[in-house]
Design an enzyme around this catalytic site. Structure first.
Site, PDB file in Angstrom:
ATOM      1  N   GLU A 147       6.452  -6.231  13.109  1.00 55.29           N
ATOM      2  CA  GLU A 147       7.372  -5.103  13.248  1.00 55.29           C
ATOM      3  C   GLU A 147       8.046  -5.105  14.621  1.00 55.29           C
ATOM      4  OE1 GLU A 147       6.707  -0.972  11.525  1.00 55.29           O
ATOM      5  OE2 GLU A 147       6.330  -0.612  13.657  1.00 55.29           O
ATOM      6  N   HIS A 177      11.975   4.414  11.115  1.00 60.33           N
ATOM      7  CA  HIS A 177      10.556   4.767  11.095  1.00 60.33           C
ATOM      8  C   HIS A 177      10.422   6.278  10.986  1.00 60.33           C
ATOM      9  CE1 HIS A 177       6.367   5.084  12.153  1.00 60.33           C
ATOM     10  NE2 HIS A 177       6.251   3.773  12.238  1.00 60.33           N
ATOM     11  N   THR A 181       8.064   2.605  20.349  1.00 59.65           N
ATOM     12  CA  THR A 181       6.967   1.698  20.701  1.00 59.65           C
ATOM     13  C   THR A 181       7.386   0.236  20.554  1.00 59.65           C
ATOM     14  OG1 THR A 181       6.072   1.930  18.464  1.00 59.65           O
ATOM     15  CG2 THR A 181       5.150   3.343  20.174  1.00 59.65           C
ATOM     16  N   ASP A 208       0.833  -1.210   0.000  1.00 60.38           N
ATOM     17  CA  ASP A 208       0.000   0.000   0.000  1.00 60.38           C
ATOM     18  C   ASP A 208       0.864   1.255   0.000  1.00 60.38           C
ATOM     19  OD1 ASP A 208       0.835  -0.774   2.538  1.00 60.38           O
ATOM     20  OD2 ASP A 208      -0.858   0.174   3.548  1.00 60.38           O
TER      21      ASP A 208
END
Length: 310
Positions: free
Chosen positions: A260, A190, A202, A170
């Protein structure tokens, strides 16, 4: 990049405080070698792996070196369920910007092979459709990617390509993504955390999970949307992550950001030999900071509710 929506947190500086001690060395490089002229970004990790930004490499030299090796690059992408709708844009922009002038095999994992679009390819570039099953939950589909990449790396990719680049579907290419990204093992910063402090990453923080990272550990926060390396290194990474995911599953645990989270755990103890800057994975919702000279691979706006689990 859909599963990471909401993990913003802002782009508030050039260097994570936990890495600022490297700045002096990267600045020294900037003055020592004429072609490394970027002094506004971190260009080297504490373990001396390069961080790739626009202006830190010579594409003509790298392309010529790669052509002499006569290697083929494999690009893997998963188009499961309705995500097949993103394939046309992904492939068409890849033909414009990805590994231009080099041989490429597009490995498309899909449960809908009849919906794979016909896209005109340049010489030496091929589409290989690999039919796989889907799963009811998008989180399960996401995590199963590691299993499928591990299996096909050992059974097929090792005999067909030298490097694997694993990407989300995507997305769209927006600028050149070439051989400068290739290395034994590479990850991508990221875009929401490249300038953040370690405490805001995170990571999975529950000790019961195989993806657990202690609060006092961690170098960078890596994106699951683009990683890769040699076929053997990708095999080792995906095998280890899949095994960890299965242990968690048996214990009734799912890591906070699925595969991830496991990727970040792997990179903590198996350091990448090269890191891609946020140029290689950007979301325009984060704005366009001055240090971002290129936006090479972009998130495509989408209605997540209309796509997931359909």
């Amino acid at each position: 990049m859909d599963k990471n929506q909401g993990k913003t947190g802002g782009v508030k500086g050039y260097f994570p405080k936990s890495h600022v001690h490297v700045m002096g060395f990267s600045t020294l490089l900037c003055f020592s070698f004429g072609y490394l002229w970027r002094c506004d970004v971190l260009m080297m990790t504490p373990w001396f792996a390069p961080i790739v930004w626009e202006g830190t490499y010579n594409s003509e030299i790298l392309n010529e070196q790669f052509r002499q090796r006569n290697d083929t690059v494999g690009l893997t992408v998963f188009a499961i369920k309705k995500y097949v709708v993103f394939l046309k844009t992904f492939l068409e922009t890849a033909e414009t910007y990805f590994m231009v002038g080099h041989r490429v095999n597009y490995y498309i994992f899909t449960d809908r092979p009849e919906e794979v679009p016909k896209v005109a390819l340049k010489e030496g570039r091929n589409i290989v459709v690999l039919q796989v099953q889907n799963y009811p939950r998008w989180q399960e589909i996401s995590m199963r990617r590691m299993e499928m990449l591990s299996y096909f790396s050992q059974q097929r990719f090792i005999n067909e390509v030298s490097y694997l680049v694993c990407m989300d579907v995507d997305m769209k290419f927006n600028d050149q993504v070439g051989v400068e990204i290739l290395s034994d093992l590479f990850g991508t910063l990221h875009p929401a955390f490249y300038a953040a402090e370690r405490r805001s990453f995170t990571y999975e923080r529950r000790p019961a999970s195989q993806a657990y990272v202690p609060s006092d550990e961690g170098d960078f926060y890596y994106m699951g949307s683009i990683f890769g390396g040699t076929v053997m290194e990708v095999y080792k990474l995906t095998k280890k992550c899949h095994e960890a995911i299965m242990v968690d599953k048996a214990n009734g645990i799912e890591a906070i950001w699925q595969e991830e989270s496991h990727l970040n755990k792997y990179f903590l103890y198996h350091k990448p030999t090269k890191i891609l800057s946020p140029e290689y994975m950007w979301d325009d919702n984060l704005g366009r900071p001055e240090i971002l000279k290129k936006r090479r691979f972009l998130a495509v706006p989408k209605n997540h509710a209309a796509i997931r689990n359909k």
